[in-house]
Design an enzyme around this catalytic site. Sequence first.
Site, PDB file in Angstrom:
ATOM      1  N   SER A   5       0.830  -1.194   0.000  1.00  0.00           N
ATOM      2  CA  SER A   5       0.000   0.000   0.000  1.00  0.00           C
ATOM      3  C   SER A   5       0.875   1.259   0.000  1.00  0.00           C
ATOM      4  CB  SER A   5      -0.963  -0.036   1.187  1.00  0.00           C
ATOM      5  OG  SER A   5      -1.991   0.924   1.048  1.00  0.00           O
ATOM      6  N   ASP A  56      -9.177  -4.914  -5.706  1.00  0.00           N
ATOM      7  CA  ASP A  56      -8.761  -4.013  -4.624  1.00  0.00           C
ATOM      8  C   ASP A  56      -9.840  -2.950  -4.397  1.00  0.00           C
ATOM      9  OD1 ASP A  56      -7.507  -2.218  -2.897  1.00  0.00           O
ATOM     10  OD2 ASP A  56      -5.562  -2.411  -3.865  1.00  0.00           O
ATOM     11  N   HIS A  62      -7.408  -5.684  -1.317  1.00  0.00           N
ATOM     12  CA  HIS A  62      -6.195  -4.944  -0.965  1.00  0.00           C
ATOM     13  C   HIS A  62      -5.157  -5.864  -0.330  1.00  0.00           C
ATOM     14  CE1 HIS A  62      -3.976  -1.286  -0.471  1.00  0.00           C
ATOM     15  NE2 HIS A  62      -3.928  -1.384   0.841  1.00  0.00           N
TER      16      HIS A  62
END
Length: 817
Positions: free
Chosen positions: A678, A751, A785
């Site tokens: 991330s 995601d 994610h």
Amino acid sequence: MTRIVNRRLFPGTIWLMSGLTFVLAHGATVLAQNSAGYLQPPQAVMDVLDAEPTPALSTSPDGNWLLLTNRPAMPSISDLSRRMLRLAGVRIDPVANGRFTGGFDRSVSLRRLAGGEPVRVPLPPDQKIADVAWSHRSNYFTVSTVSDQGSQLWLISVESPLEPKCICRNLHWVTLGVEWLPDGESLVCATVPIERGAEPQPPRVPEGPNVQESEGQESPVRTYQDLLSNAYDETLFEYYATSQLTRIYVDGRQTAIGRPAILAGVSASPSGEFLLVTKVKRPFSYLHPWSSFPRDVEVCDLTGERVYLVADVPLADNIPIEGVPTGRRSVRWRANEPATLVWAEALDGGDPRQVVPHRDQLFALAAPFHAEPESLVRVQHRFVGLTEFADHNLIVVTEMDRDRRWTKTLMYDRRVTSAEPVVLMDRSMRDRYGDPGQLVTEVQDNGQRIVRQDGDWVYRSGSGASPKGNLPFLDRQNLKTLATERLWQCEEGFYETAVRILNSHLNRKPVVLTSRESNETPPNLYRKDLQAGTETAVTTFADPTPQIRGIKKQMVTYARADGVALSATLYLPADYQPDKRLPLFVWAYPMEFNDAATAGQVSGSPWQFTTIRGTSHLALLMQGYAIMDNATMPIIGDPETMNDTFVEQITEAAEAAIRKATEMGVADPQRVAVGGHSYGAFMTANLLAHTDLFKAGIARSGAYNRTLTPFGFQSERRTFWEAPEVYMKVSPFSFAHKINEPLLMIHGEADNNPGTFPLQSQRLFQAVKGTGGNARLVMLPHESHGYQARESVLHTQAETILWLDKYVKQDNRDQVK
């Protein structure tokens, strides 16, 4: 179809691909790979990742019972391949009429905390466990399950766990959970409306264009995903989000409450007379998730009749960045009064940029809700939390100063209106060392949670951050003198936390339940009598992965070139030899700080039990890498402008981490890779674009073009139009032509994290490829994610190992010092 890929693999390693097995001798460089199919890492890595996890634990509110839930190490990709609807920012399982989830628990067992063998609850084999929850009176717990017929709710008595009773066969949990009523003999939940009908079908021919319009009002919005995009999406969301609020008694009786609606929240008053209900209504938005849709907040009786409209909340489409809505917000019941509402209202228009003496005001209104609301307190900064005591005259308010990144907790006594509030906490939000701990609360007989108190004493439980690492503690504090007494603290060499207070009295130290682990022993529960100085083991879970127990771990500290203190956890392989320098992998995630003092504070513990689960980069330890884990990458400065020097600051921190590992003699500075997830992936791509410190990078689920997140990212407060040069400078996409080290990007195709659209990785790969760089893009089907499915996890591990072996490890030859 088979293609040949030139990869240098580990000697003697077995690699499994799409049913094909290859045994590679020393120096082998050619690998056959199907054009489609999942890779698997070496068997030693798979054995660790597939190891049975220890059960998840949940104690009953009265502290007498223990629930143990078991789940597989990883779900299958088939679990994630089920039909999923992505509507209004929520992911819906249309079969379950609930939130989409990738994995389920497979069993739940009950035992007394004092001891005895766990009793497994005998649920039907087709029932997959989605949730387990206690009644506040500890005599029952519920189990929510999913099957091909939908979702069910089971009631289990602690006195007869072998006799589960299905009390609801049409459970609905898209927007609502299970809420026990104060009587302890009934609960409220959402059910599928009886007359819902069949799922709406999409029109075969469009009825017209999809139109959105702006009328000149500012509406900054983050880049959310899974949003509505047309009229059919609206219809489908309304169909699956609408439910019937239902009261269910422990004997199985059911009573409908009101009419079907899109329910965003339900809570019972402490008296049990009323329900605080939030109902979402049209018009919906194509730019915001459902949590921002218009809604009515109302008080109803137990038949569903509206008693009082608390707030008619419009679409939250004009809230300033880091601001709050105007009008009544954060509405809840006061825990220590029969039926009194409390809420906050902004005094600054919800805009943190406005200069005002007070930002928020708290109000209260008691049943029958006919009087004018009573002003409780004005809050200097932004209100973020309310904590209550048994004494309803005491109010503990936590506020947050956005400009200084500061938090303060104040106690007000309504009987003394002229007195200044008592300051219980006043510190930087990032000051780990100065954290006095959270006030310990307990559940009352009516289900409300208040501060645990013995006379004038309250209890605080904290992480105990220190230069040596986290040493959790339990204190008690006198509310009159504010004197603090340390009752217990974790010893060095262990990581032990106070899970809960089992019982306490004014004139003796309490009995507490703790969870203790060390480098060698997994987490287990202990009952500690702090007055007697005795302890009893409650659980005795064995090490699920003894084969990795030789891994070496230590907390290391070092400094940036400008003197800012940094830290990391250094891991070394179990077979590490002191006369060898190893390839080094640095894993990090940048964090923002106002000052160097708090940025330099150590976080984490060197004594936690080492586990390697899922996509953990620690699997590289089994492949001969040294790892600098959670290497601190502080971004220090004024919150308004700190990202102006983002690149320079992460560069200095990366240089310092490599320098430390090199000086310790464990790392070869010519064989270093960097990775992150991330925001850590964003950092990774920036380091490859702006430095030559690393041989390669691993970037997972990142965002690389900040012009695609124009209304801020992470803690950035400026919009793209206010600071275009900063947005461009920190975007690795802008410097794709300078990414001249191999970059492996991995991203879930589904995601749903704000800002990290899969398109971010796709476009950066295209840019690097188009400018002649070396990159590889792996898109994982059905993954979000974070990556869940066993196939995806193993593939991610295999890709990571292959990439670093090829570009960093260099024939697996360790360098002699």
